[in-house]
Design a protein around this motif. Structure first.
Motif, mmCIF file in Angstrom:
data_model
loop_
_atom_site.group_PDB
_atom_site.id
_atom_site.type_symbol
_atom_site.label_atom_id
_atom_site.label_comp_id
_atom_site.label_asym_id
_atom_site.label_seq_id
_atom_site.Cartn_x
_atom_site.Cartn_y
_atom_site.Cartn_z
ATOM 1 N N LEU A 247 10.110 12.321 -3.430
ATOM 2 C CA LEU A 247 9.461 11.087 -3.878
ATOM 3 C C LEU A 247 10.433 10.125 -4.534
ATOM 4 O O LEU A 247 10.239 8.918 -4.508
ATOM 5 C CB LEU A 247 8.344 11.418 -4.878
ATOM 6 C CG LEU A 247 7.210 12.265 -4.325
ATOM 7 C CD1 LEU A 247 6.282 12.686 -5.449
ATOM 8 C CD2 LEU A 247 6.457 11.513 -3.257
ATOM 9 N N GLN B 146 2.274 1.725 -3.426
ATOM 10 C CA GLN B 146 1.224 2.215 -4.325
ATOM 11 C C GLN B 146 0.999 3.712 -4.122
ATOM 12 O O GLN B 146 0.870 4.464 -5.086
ATOM 13 C CB GLN B 146 -0.081 1.443 -4.084
ATOM 14 C CG GLN B 146 -1.254 1.918 -4.916
ATOM 15 C CD GLN B 146 -1.110 1.607 -6.389
ATOM 16 O OE1 GLN B 146 -0.443 0.658 -6.763
ATOM 17 N NE2 GLN B 146 -1.725 2.410 -7.231
ATOM 18 N N GLN B 147 0.973 4.159 -2.867
ATOM 19 C CA GLN B 147 0.790 5.581 -2.577
ATOM 20 C C GLN B 147 1.947 6.402 -3.135
ATOM 21 O O GLN B 147 1.735 7.469 -3.721
ATOM 22 C CB GLN B 147 0.669 5.810 -1.073
ATOM 23 C CG GLN B 147 -0.640 5.348 -0.487
ATOM 24 C CD GLN B 147 -0.657 5.458 1.033
ATOM 25 O OE1 GLN B 147 0.383 5.620 1.677
ATOM 26 N NE2 GLN B 147 -1.843 5.361 1.614
ATOM 27 N N MET B 148 3.156 5.909 -2.958
ATOM 28 C CA MET B 148 4.319 6.625 -3.485
ATOM 29 C C MET B 148 4.266 6.701 -5.005
ATOM 30 O O MET B 148 4.584 7.735 -5.596
ATOM 31 C CB MET B 148 5.612 5.952 -3.024
ATOM 32 C CG MET B 148 5.916 6.166 -1.566
ATOM 33 S SD MET B 148 7.457 5.383 -1.063
ATOM 34 C CE MET B 148 8.630 6.322 -2.006
ATOM 35 N N GLN B 149 3.843 5.621 -5.642
ATOM 36 C CA GLN B 149 3.736 5.610 -7.097
ATOM 37 C C GLN B 149 2.698 6.631 -7.561
ATOM 38 O O GLN B 149 2.913 7.352 -8.532
ATOM 39 C CB GLN B 149 3.377 4.214 -7.590
ATOM 40 C CG GLN B 149 3.320 4.109 -9.102
ATOM 41 C CD GLN B 149 3.002 2.698 -9.573
ATOM 42 O OE1 GLN B 149 2.590 1.844 -8.793
ATOM 43 N NE2 GLN B 149 3.183 2.456 -10.850
ATOM 44 N N GLU B 150 1.571 6.715 -6.868
ATOM 45 C CA GLU B 150 0.533 7.681 -7.222
ATOM 46 C C GLU B 150 1.023 9.111 -7.028
ATOM 47 O O GLU B 150 0.754 9.989 -7.854
ATOM 48 C CB GLU B 150 -0.727 7.423 -6.398
ATOM 49 C CG GLU B 150 -1.450 6.151 -6.794
ATOM 50 C CD GLU B 150 -2.560 5.752 -5.822
ATOM 51 O OE1 GLU B 150 -2.807 6.487 -4.840
ATOM 52 O OE2 GLU B 150 -3.176 4.695 -6.042
ATOM 53 N N GLN B 151 1.755 9.363 -5.944
ATOM 54 C CA GLN B 151 2.300 10.699 -5.698
ATOM 55 C C GLN B 151 3.317 11.074 -6.771
ATOM 56 O O GLN B 151 3.342 12.211 -7.248
ATOM 57 C CB GLN B 151 2.949 10.768 -4.313
ATOM 58 C CG GLN B 151 1.958 10.695 -3.177
ATOM 59 C CD GLN B 151 2.638 10.556 -1.826
ATOM 60 O OE1 GLN B 151 3.823 10.251 -1.732
ATOM 61 N NE2 GLN B 151 1.882 10.768 -0.762
ATOM 62 N N GLN C 239 0.831 -1.206 0.000
ATOM 63 C CA GLN C 239 0.000 0.000 0.000
ATOM 64 C C GLN C 239 0.866 1.257 0.000
ATOM 65 O O GLN C 239 0.577 2.224 -0.699
ATOM 66 C CB GLN C 239 -0.940 0.012 1.209
ATOM 67 C CG GLN C 239 -2.109 -0.930 1.073
ATOM 68 C CD GLN C 239 -3.000 -0.915 2.308
ATOM 69 O OE1 GLN C 239 -2.569 -0.561 3.400
ATOM 70 N NE2 GLN C 239 -4.253 -1.303 2.118
ATOM 71 N N GLN C 240 1.922 1.229 0.786
ATOM 72 C CA GLN C 240 2.830 2.370 0.832
ATOM 73 C C GLN C 240 3.494 2.578 -0.530
ATOM 74 O O GLN C 240 3.613 3.705 -1.006
ATOM 75 C CB GLN C 240 3.885 2.168 1.910
ATOM 76 C CG GLN C 240 4.793 3.363 2.087
ATOM 77 C CD GLN C 240 5.810 3.149 3.194
ATOM 78 O OE1 GLN C 240 5.970 2.048 3.723
ATOM 79 N NE2 GLN C 240 6.509 4.207 3.552
ATOM 80 N N GLN D 89 3.451 9.898 -9.862
ATOM 81 C CA GLN D 89 2.732 10.116 -11.116
ATOM 82 C C GLN D 89 2.052 11.484 -11.112
ATOM 83 O O GLN D 89 2.083 12.205 -12.108
ATOM 84 C CB GLN D 89 1.704 9.012 -11.333
ATOM 85 C CG GLN D 89 1.003 9.096 -12.671
ATOM 86 C CD GLN D 89 0.090 7.908 -12.921
ATOM 87 O OE1 GLN D 89 -0.117 7.066 -12.057
ATOM 88 N NE2 GLN D 89 -0.460 7.846 -14.113
ATOM 89 N N SER D 90 1.471 11.864 -9.993
ATOM 90 C CA SER D 90 0.824 13.167 -9.878
ATOM 91 C C SER D 90 1.839 14.298 -10.048
ATOM 92 O O SER D 90 1.584 15.279 -10.755
ATOM 93 C CB SER D 90 0.125 13.279 -8.524
ATOM 94 O OG SER D 90 -0.416 14.558 -8.341
#
Length: 124
Positions: free
Chosen positions: A108, A24-29, A21-22, A31-32
């Protein structure tokens, strides 16, 4: 001997789901942040604004402006100088884009230096 090999590292087990989960969150951040950089445009200029180059935050050239009256195109030396000025303006804009990318992605990117696809000093 213990059944869980991770108990020796502090007990309580190892939560793979929390780690995923961590990640995944880092990947989303990440990408954003990259999307924001793609939308950000910086200018590089030379010769008092005779040539301005626009580059987005990931280093892609998105525009070139040449001030009217600076070059007539009939002199080969003028055209050669124009090419040199475009390159210099691009380098100026790219340096600014790299700095923005470093600020936006630095926290990141962590240990991602040198990986392809990472802007600025991180690989672009």
């Amino acid at each position: 001997m213990s059944q869980n090999p991770f108990e020796a590292l502090g007990g309580g087990g190892f939560d793979m789901n929390a780690l995923l989960q961590q990640a995944q969150q880092m990947q989303e951040q990440l990408q954003s942040a990259q999307e924001r950089l793609t939308e950000t445009v910086v200018d590089g200029t030379v010769a008092g604004g005779a040539v301005t180059v626009k580059v987005n935050g990931v280093g892609e050239l998105v525009g070139v402006e040449i001030r009217a009256g600076g070059f007539d195109g009939s002199d080969p030396d003028d055209l050669s100088d124009l090419g040199d000025m475009i390159i210099a303006a691009y380098r100026d804009a790219k340096a600014q884009a790299d700095a923005l990318a470093g600020e936006a992605l630095g926290p990141l990117a962590g240990g991602a230096e040198g990986l392809p696809g990472m802007p600025g000093q991180l690989g672009f």
